[in-house]
Design a protein around this motif. Structure first.
Motif, mmCIF file in Angstrom:
data_model
loop_
_atom_site.group_PDB
_atom_site.id
_atom_site.type_symbol
_atom_site.label_atom_id
_atom_site.label_comp_id
_atom_site.label_asym_id
_atom_site.label_seq_id
_atom_site.Cartn_x
_atom_site.Cartn_y
_atom_site.Cartn_z
ATOM 1 N N PRO A 18 -9.439 2.396 -0.646
ATOM 2 C CA PRO A 18 -8.006 2.122 -0.457
ATOM 3 C C PRO A 18 -7.583 2.363 0.986
ATOM 4 C CG PRO A 18 -8.383 3.457 -2.419
ATOM 5 C CD PRO A 18 -9.691 3.398 -1.688
ATOM 6 N N ALA A 19 -6.632 1.556 1.443
ATOM 7 C CA ALA A 19 -6.173 1.667 2.835
ATOM 8 C C ALA A 19 -5.467 2.992 3.084
ATOM 9 C CB ALA A 19 -5.252 0.511 3.172
ATOM 10 N N ILE A 20 -4.811 3.550 2.058
ATOM 11 C CA ILE A 20 -4.067 4.798 2.180
ATOM 12 C C ILE A 20 -4.258 5.627 0.922
ATOM 13 C CG2 ILE A 20 -2.272 4.005 3.773
ATOM 14 C CD1 ILE A 20 -0.525 3.489 1.309
ATOM 15 N N LEU A 22 -2.343 8.943 -1.566
ATOM 16 C CA LEU A 22 -1.059 9.577 -1.864
ATOM 17 C C LEU A 22 -0.793 10.717 -0.888
ATOM 18 C CD1 LEU A 22 1.428 9.993 -3.648
ATOM 19 C CD2 LEU A 22 0.007 11.375 -5.190
ATOM 20 N N ALA A 23 -1.825 11.469 -0.516
ATOM 21 C CA ALA A 23 -1.651 12.567 0.433
ATOM 22 C C ALA A 23 -1.163 12.060 1.780
ATOM 23 C CB ALA A 23 -2.967 13.327 0.602
ATOM 24 N N GLU A 24 -1.663 10.917 2.226
ATOM 25 C CA GLU A 24 -1.227 10.345 3.500
ATOM 26 C C GLU A 24 0.214 9.846 3.413
ATOM 27 O OE1 GLU A 24 -5.478 8.690 5.269
ATOM 28 O OE2 GLU A 24 -4.348 7.476 3.830
ATOM 29 N N ILE A 25 0.563 9.276 2.270
ATOM 30 C CA ILE A 25 1.947 8.821 2.071
ATOM 31 C C ILE A 25 2.897 10.017 2.100
ATOM 32 C CG2 ILE A 25 3.548 7.732 0.449
ATOM 33 C CD1 ILE A 25 1.121 6.126 -0.615
ATOM 34 N N ALA A 26 2.519 11.089 1.388
ATOM 35 C CA ALA A 26 3.362 12.290 1.355
ATOM 36 C C ALA A 26 3.471 12.914 2.735
ATOM 37 C CB ALA A 26 2.800 13.294 0.359
ATOM 38 N N ALA A 27 2.369 12.949 3.489
ATOM 39 C CA ALA A 27 2.397 13.532 4.836
ATOM 40 C C ALA A 27 3.341 12.763 5.739
ATOM 41 C CB ALA A 27 0.987 13.547 5.424
ATOM 42 N N LEU A 50 2.947 4.035 8.535
ATOM 43 C CA LEU A 50 1.517 4.225 8.267
ATOM 44 C C LEU A 50 0.557 3.372 9.106
ATOM 45 C CD1 LEU A 50 1.579 5.156 4.495
ATOM 46 C CD2 LEU A 50 1.022 6.592 6.441
ATOM 47 N N PRO A 51 0.694 2.103 9.355
ATOM 48 C CA PRO A 51 1.558 1.111 8.737
ATOM 49 C C PRO A 51 0.801 0.346 7.642
ATOM 50 C CG PRO A 51 0.644 0.229 10.748
ATOM 51 C CD PRO A 51 -0.004 1.576 10.546
ATOM 52 N N VAL A 52 1.502 0.111 6.543
ATOM 53 C CA VAL A 52 0.982 -0.712 5.455
ATOM 54 C C VAL A 52 2.159 -1.478 4.879
ATOM 55 C CG1 VAL A 52 -0.910 0.866 4.858
ATOM 56 C CG2 VAL A 52 1.337 1.162 3.789
ATOM 57 N N THR A 53 1.898 -2.332 3.918
ATOM 58 C CA THR A 53 3.005 -3.018 3.269
ATOM 59 C C THR A 53 3.699 -2.060 2.307
ATOM 60 O OG1 THR A 53 1.684 -3.815 1.414
ATOM 61 C CG2 THR A 53 1.742 -5.199 3.399
ATOM 62 N N LYS A 54 4.954 -2.327 2.050
ATOM 63 C CA LYS A 54 5.705 -1.502 1.106
ATOM 64 C C LYS A 54 5.059 -1.545 -0.273
ATOM 65 C CE LYS A 54 10.419 -0.922 -0.674
ATOM 66 N NZ LYS A 54 11.805 -1.454 -0.620
ATOM 67 N N ALA A 56 2.010 -1.712 -0.974
ATOM 68 C CA ALA A 56 0.813 -0.860 -1.009
ATOM 69 C C ALA A 56 1.168 0.557 -1.434
ATOM 70 C CB ALA A 56 0.140 -0.857 0.357
ATOM 71 N N LEU A 57 2.366 1.016 -1.105
ATOM 72 C CA LEU A 57 2.789 2.361 -1.489
ATOM 73 C C LEU A 57 2.969 2.475 -3.000
ATOM 74 C CD1 LEU A 57 5.500 3.148 1.232
ATOM 75 C CD2 LEU A 57 3.039 3.525 1.336
ATOM 76 N N TYR A 58 3.475 1.417 -3.609
ATOM 77 C CA TYR A 58 3.764 1.456 -5.041
ATOM 78 C C TYR A 58 2.501 1.491 -5.893
ATOM 79 C CZ TYR A 58 8.676 0.653 -3.962
ATOM 80 O OH TYR A 58 9.958 0.776 -3.494
ATOM 81 N N ARG A 59 1.361 1.265 -5.297
ATOM 82 C CA ARG A 59 0.102 1.418 -6.039
ATOM 83 C C ARG A 59 -0.228 2.894 -6.237
ATOM 84 N NH1 ARG A 59 -1.812 -2.507 -2.006
ATOM 85 N NH2 ARG A 59 -1.532 -4.603 -2.852
ATOM 86 N N HIS A 60 0.439 3.764 -5.467
ATOM 87 C CA HIS A 60 0.165 5.197 -5.519
ATOM 88 C C HIS A 60 1.325 5.998 -6.097
ATOM 89 C CE1 HIS A 60 -3.471 4.823 -2.971
ATOM 90 N NE2 HIS A 60 -2.793 3.855 -2.384
ATOM 91 N N VAL A 61 2.551 5.566 -5.895
ATOM 92 C CA VAL A 61 3.719 6.327 -6.327
ATOM 93 C C VAL A 61 4.817 5.352 -6.750
ATOM 94 C CG1 VAL A 61 4.574 6.490 -3.950
ATOM 95 C CG2 VAL A 61 5.333 8.148 -5.644
ATOM 96 N N PRO A 62 5.488 5.600 -7.908
ATOM 97 C CA PRO A 62 6.478 4.642 -8.421
ATOM 98 C C PRO A 62 7.704 4.455 -7.542
ATOM 99 C CG PRO A 62 5.746 6.139 -10.152
ATOM 100 C CD PRO A 62 5.225 6.681 -8.859
#
Length: 242
Positions: A18-20, A22-27, A50-54, A56-62
């Motif tokens: 995975p490109a990112i 959950l820990a990286e998103i939270a950080a 990060l940069p990623v698409t928005k 991409a974040l929803y694959r880890h957190v709702p």
């Protein structure tokens, strides 16, 4: 929410990494909240950092609510272990450690209120606080209430001594005291008790933190001295004559 906070790292699956995480998103969210406040945190903003698409974040957190819960637990971190200290010193040090956490991440004062699912770090803080009171003779309910009173005092002082990004008056504590002193030089007649108190006051919020903690601990000490320490689960009774 439970799985995000308590599920542990996701199992690795076949395919590309995975490109990112959950820990990286939270950080990234924590860095934004520390610099600009909790209101500045958004899925779109984090995606851009990060940069990623928005998406991409929803694959880890709702969504943001769940993300803030994860951010809060990570920012809290595990508490220092004070098991080798007497109960009063252990609880006092626990409170100062908690205050340091709130001042490092002021947005925690907003994100850690209300009825919500607690993460492992936040529960460990509660565990360590209760551990300080183990063997004092206080009932479980009294131990919980003691932690609540101490935490409430710490939170109150942290709120008064912390400048929230986007919610500042532009005054330092020293400037605020000087401004008040200047007003009282001409308004002493309207506020005689405030003026008298200011003349003998050289304190700060941190002094207020320590003063309040010591008075709370004094009260708990009186209660503890009136109990017999017994094993957990056994009812305790006041010592006769005290």
């Amino acid at each position: 929410m439970t799985e995000l906070l308590w599920g542990g790292p996701p199992a690795r699956s076949r395919g590309p990494k995975p490109a990112i995480t959950l820990a990286e998103i939270a950080a990234a969210g924590i860095a934004i909240a520390d610099a600009e406040g909790l209101d500045a945190v958004s899925m779109q903003r984090i995606a851009g950092e990060l940069p990623v698409t928005k998406m991409a974040l929803y694959r880890h957190v709702p969504g943001k609510t769940e993300l803030v819960a994860v951010m809060s637990d990570i920012a809290m971190g595990p508490p220092p272990d004070r098991a080798d200290l007497p109960w009063r010193e252990a609880l006092h040090t626990w409170a100062l450690d908690l205050y340091d956490g709130f001042t490092r991440h002021p947005w925690l004062l907003q994100s850690t209120i209300g009825r919500r699912l607690l993460g492992p770090n936040e529960l460990l803080w509660m565990e360590r606080g209760l551990a300080a009171l183990a063997g004092t003779g206080l009932t479980g309910g009294e131990q919980f209430d003691s932690i609540l009173v101490v935490t409430s005092h710490v939170r109150n002082i942290a709120q008064q001594s912390t400048t929230f990004p986007g919610h500042t008056t532009g005054l330092t504590e020293e400037e605020m005291q000087q401004s008040l002193a200047a007003i009282l030089t001409t308004e002493a007649g309207r506020f005689p008790h405030l003026t008298a108190a200011m003349r003998t006051s050289a304190g700060s919020e941190n002094q207020g933190l320590e003063f309040g903690l010591q008075r709370i601990l004094d009260g708990l000490d009186l209660l503890v001295r009136g109990r017999v320490a017994v094993p957990d689960g056994v009812e305790t009774f006041p010592i006769e004559g005290r």
